[in-house]
Design a protein around this motif. Structure first.
Motif, PDB file in Angstrom:
ATOM      1  N   MET A 184       1.370  -1.422  -9.656  1.00 37.33           N
ATOM      2  CA  MET A 184       1.915  -2.087  -8.474  1.00 37.33           C
ATOM      3  C   MET A 184       3.170  -1.399  -7.949  1.00 37.33           C
ATOM      4  O   MET A 184       3.467  -1.449  -6.752  1.00 37.33           O
ATOM      5  CB  MET A 184       2.237  -3.543  -8.797  1.00 37.33           C
ATOM      6  N   LEU A 185       3.910  -0.743  -8.840  1.00 34.51           N
ATOM      7  CA  LEU A 185       5.162  -0.110  -8.444  1.00 34.51           C
ATOM      8  C   LEU A 185       5.006   1.381  -8.154  1.00 34.51           C
ATOM      9  O   LEU A 185       5.990   2.055  -7.861  1.00 34.51           O
ATOM     10  CB  LEU A 185       6.219  -0.309  -9.543  1.00 34.51           C
ATOM     11  N   ASP A 186       3.786   1.870  -8.218  1.00 29.18           N
ATOM     12  CA  ASP A 186       3.506   3.277  -7.938  1.00 29.18           C
ATOM     13  C   ASP A 186       2.715   3.358  -6.635  1.00 29.18           C
ATOM     14  O   ASP A 186       1.534   3.011  -6.594  1.00 29.18           O
ATOM     15  CB  ASP A 186       2.700   3.894  -9.082  1.00 29.18           C
ATOM     16  N   PRO A 187       3.344   3.793  -5.540  1.00 25.49           N
ATOM     17  CA  PRO A 187       2.646   3.796  -4.245  1.00 25.49           C
ATOM     18  C   PRO A 187       1.470   4.746  -4.174  1.00 25.49           C
ATOM     19  O   PRO A 187       0.672   4.667  -3.249  1.00 25.49           O
ATOM     20  CB  PRO A 187       3.753   4.202  -3.258  1.00 25.49           C
ATOM     21  N   THR A 188       1.336   5.635  -5.159  1.00 30.49           N
ATOM     22  CA  THR A 188       0.174   6.521  -5.179  1.00 30.49           C
ATOM     23  C   THR A 188      -1.015   5.879  -5.879  1.00 30.49           C
ATOM     24  O   THR A 188      -2.133   6.388  -5.798  1.00 30.49           O
ATOM     25  CB  THR A 188       0.508   7.856  -5.873  1.00 30.49           C
ATOM     26  N   ARG A 189      -0.776   4.763  -6.578  1.00 26.80           N
ATOM     27  CA  ARG A 189      -1.853   4.084  -7.310  1.00 26.80           C
ATOM     28  C   ARG A 189      -2.127   2.675  -6.805  1.00 26.80           C
ATOM     29  O   ARG A 189      -3.023   2.004  -7.303  1.00 26.80           O
ATOM     30  CB  ARG A 189      -1.510   4.002  -8.800  1.00 26.80           C
ATOM     31  N   SER A 190      -1.353   2.206  -5.838  1.00 28.62           N
ATOM     32  CA  SER A 190      -1.530   0.840  -5.357  1.00 28.62           C
ATOM     33  C   SER A 190      -1.394   0.799  -3.843  1.00 28.62           C
ATOM     34  O   SER A 190      -1.084   1.810  -3.203  1.00 28.62           O
ATOM     35  CB  SER A 190      -0.496  -0.085  -6.002  1.00 28.62           C
ATOM     36  N   ALA A 191      -1.617  -0.370  -3.284  1.00 29.43           N
ATOM     37  CA  ALA A 191      -1.473  -0.553  -1.839  1.00 29.43           C
ATOM     38  C   ALA A 191      -0.049  -0.195  -1.424  1.00 29.43           C
ATOM     39  O   ALA A 191       0.916  -0.539  -2.101  1.00 29.43           O
ATOM     40  CB  ALA A 191      -1.797  -1.988  -1.463  1.00 29.43           C
ATOM     41  N   SER A 192       0.083   0.493  -0.294  1.00 25.61           N
ATOM     42  CA  SER A 192       1.388   0.983   0.119  1.00 25.61           C
ATOM     43  C   SER A 192       1.379   1.246   1.622  1.00 25.61           C
ATOM     44  O   SER A 192       0.398   1.000   2.320  1.00 25.61           O
ATOM     45  CB  SER A 192       1.736   2.269  -0.635  1.00 25.61           C
ATOM     46  N   SER A 193       2.484   1.776   2.100  1.00 24.04           N
ATOM     47  CA  SER A 193       2.571   2.213   3.485  1.00 24.04           C
ATOM     48  C   SER A 193       3.583   3.348   3.516  1.00 24.04           C
ATOM     49  O   SER A 193       3.916   3.923   2.480  1.00 24.04           O
ATOM     50  CB  SER A 193       2.991   1.057   4.403  1.00 24.04           C
ATOM     51  N   THR A 194       4.075   3.696   4.691  1.00 20.72           N
ATOM     52  CA  THR A 194       5.139   4.690   4.826  1.00 20.72           C
ATOM     53  C   THR A 194       6.168   4.136   5.808  1.00 20.72           C
ATOM     54  O   THR A 194       5.848   3.275   6.645  1.00 20.72           O
ATOM     55  CB  THR A 194       4.614   6.034   5.364  1.00 20.72           C
ATOM     56  N   PRO A 195       7.395   4.634   5.762  1.00 19.69           N
ATOM     57  CA  PRO A 195       8.383   4.177   6.752  1.00 19.69           C
ATOM     58  C   PRO A 195       7.904   4.403   8.191  1.00 19.69           C
ATOM     59  O   PRO A 195       8.115   3.551   9.062  1.00 19.69           O
ATOM     60  CB  PRO A 195       9.617   5.023   6.421  1.00 19.69           C
ATOM     61  N   ARG A 196       7.256   5.534   8.440  1.00 20.31           N
ATOM     62  CA  ARG A 196       6.780   5.817   9.794  1.00 20.31           C
ATOM     63  C   ARG A 196       5.720   4.804  10.241  1.00 20.31           C
ATOM     64  O   ARG A 196       5.717   4.366  11.398  1.00 20.31           O
ATOM     65  CB  ARG A 196       6.206   7.236   9.879  1.00 20.31           C
ATOM     66  N   GLU A 197       4.815   4.448   9.342  1.00 22.00           N
ATOM     67  CA  GLU A 197       3.792   3.458   9.701  1.00 22.00           C
ATOM     68  C   GLU A 197       4.419   2.111  10.036  1.00 22.00           C
ATOM     69  O   GLU A 197       3.988   1.419  10.974  1.00 22.00           O
ATOM     70  CB  GLU A 197       2.801   3.308   8.551  1.00 22.00           C
ATOM     71  N   ILE A 198       5.440   1.725   9.283  1.00 26.70           N
ATOM     72  CA  ILE A 198       6.065   0.422   9.526  1.00 26.70           C
ATOM     73  C   ILE A 198       6.801   0.405  10.863  1.00 26.70           C
ATOM     74  O   ILE A 198       6.723  -0.576  11.617  1.00 26.70           O
ATOM     75  CB  ILE A 198       7.024   0.066   8.370  1.00 26.70           C
ATOM     76  N   THR A 199       7.514   1.497  11.205  1.00 30.45           N
ATOM     77  CA  THR A 199       8.181   1.503  12.512  1.00 30.45           C
ATOM     78  C   THR A 199       7.164   1.566  13.648  1.00 30.45           C
ATOM     79  O   THR A 199       7.417   1.041  14.734  1.00 30.45           O
ATOM     80  CB  THR A 199       9.177   2.667  12.642  1.00 30.45           C
ATOM     81  N   SER A 200       6.009   2.179  13.398  1.00 28.50           N
ATOM     82  CA  SER A 200       4.953   2.186  14.417  1.00 28.50           C
ATOM     83  C   SER A 200       4.456   0.777  14.680  1.00 28.50           C
ATOM     84  O   SER A 200       4.220   0.387  15.836  1.00 28.50           O
ATOM     85  CB  SER A 200       3.791   3.077  13.968  1.00 28.50           C
TER      86      SER A 200
END
Length: 313
Positions: A184-200
């Motif tokens: 859950m705390l590893d964004p490469t192994r769990s659901a995640s996003s990026t700062p750019r996606e969130i500002t979009s």
């Protein structure tokens, strides 16, 4: 992570802020009204990050779209029960007895105080598939969108805990290393996003492109009631309006916002931190979020801005 070139003033300033606070930082900021999308400050902006409760923005958009379409009654009453409560949280999540709220007020509690139980009930009403589709449409295809039990049961299983038992007591016996190693705390192994996606996503909401204008306006209004003002909001003067949603998890502190100046300037900014401390208060990290956001937005308010600093290590 090595410091960026001093030729990049914004990146150097951001690196110094995070280094002083002892955290890893990820930032993206953009001018809401820049039609070309060229005015940005990007500091590890495309690296995957754990979003925590920032995910609730997409839930709010899904709710507001349904309400605007007449497919969902804002005034309908819904009861939050023990099945929705994790306990030890904020708002109705800590209530000892069932609580009945309108659909609209579930969204209000979700965004104003980050109420997990209210979010869970709203997810139950909307359905995971609908929220997932909205998140993908808004450019966040890997955003975590499940109900809380769906998100947390795999964690308890990974740690070997009894989900029906006293979770807090069991967690007291789990080492920090095991918690840090969670998927859950590893964004490469769990659901995640990026700062750019969130500002979009935020830009689409503020430009009435995340759904009907009525729906976008409702999300903006609901987001304006966040009670927490000690992170990103604290980085700006009182005459600047900041509409934000924060998020926290073990070793994760985040906030994403739209910053509106009296002169009409509008900027989306998202700051994500990984911290060496798993939980409890972290004033230095909280302050770093506000300082980083202010640094990025101040840089955007200067003429001819386009700054990018990418580092994956």
């Amino acid at each position: 992570m090595a410091p960026p070139s001093t030729a990049d003033a914004a990146a150097s300033a951001l690196w110094a802020i995070f280094d002083e606070a002892g955290v890893e930082g990820f930032v993206h900021a953009r001018d809401v009204d820049d039609a070309d999308g060229d005015r940005e400050v990007a500091f590890r902006a495309d690296a995957p990050v754990i979003v925590a409760s920032v995910r609730k923005i997409a839930v709010a958009v899904a709710y507001a779209r349904q309400a605007a379409a007449g497919a969902l009654d804002r005034a309908a009453r819904h009861t939050i029960t023990a099945a929705n409560r994790e306990g030890g949280g904020i708002g109705t999540d800590s209530c000892r007895h069932d609580v009945t709220l309108s659909t609209r007020d579930l969204a209000f509690f979700m965004l104003s105080m980050s109420d997990n139980a209210a979010t869970d009930k709203l997810m139950e009403i909307l359905g995971t598939d609908r929220v997932r589709a909205v998140a993908a449409e808004l450019g966040c295809p890997r955003l975590p969108v499940g109900r809380y039990r769906e998100l947390w049961d795999p964690v308890w299983e990974e740690l070997g805990l009894d989900a029906e038992g006293d979770i807090d007591a069991q967690l007291d016996r789990v080492s920090e290393d095991r918690i840090r190693g969670l998927s859950m705390l590893d964004p490469t192994r769990s659901a995640s996003s990026t700062p750019r996606e969130i500002t979009s996503m935020l830009t689409a909401i503020w430009r009435d492109r995340a759904g009907p204008a009525e729906a976008c306006a409702e999300v903006r209004e609901l987001m304006s009631h966040q009670l927490s003002v000690h992170r990103l909001v604290a980085g700006f003067d009182g005459d600047v309006r900041v509409v934000a949603k924060n998020g926290s998890l073990w070793g994760v502190l985040n906030e994403a916002a739209v910053v509106e100046y009296p002169d009409g300037g509008r900027y989306t900014v998202a700051v994500f931190l990984r911290t060496p401390v798993l939980g409890g208060r972290n004033p230095a990290a909280d302050a770093a979020i506000g300082r980083a956001a202010r640094t990025a937005v101040d840089h955007l308010r200067r003429p001819s801005v386009q700054t990018t600093f990418q580092e994956t290590a």
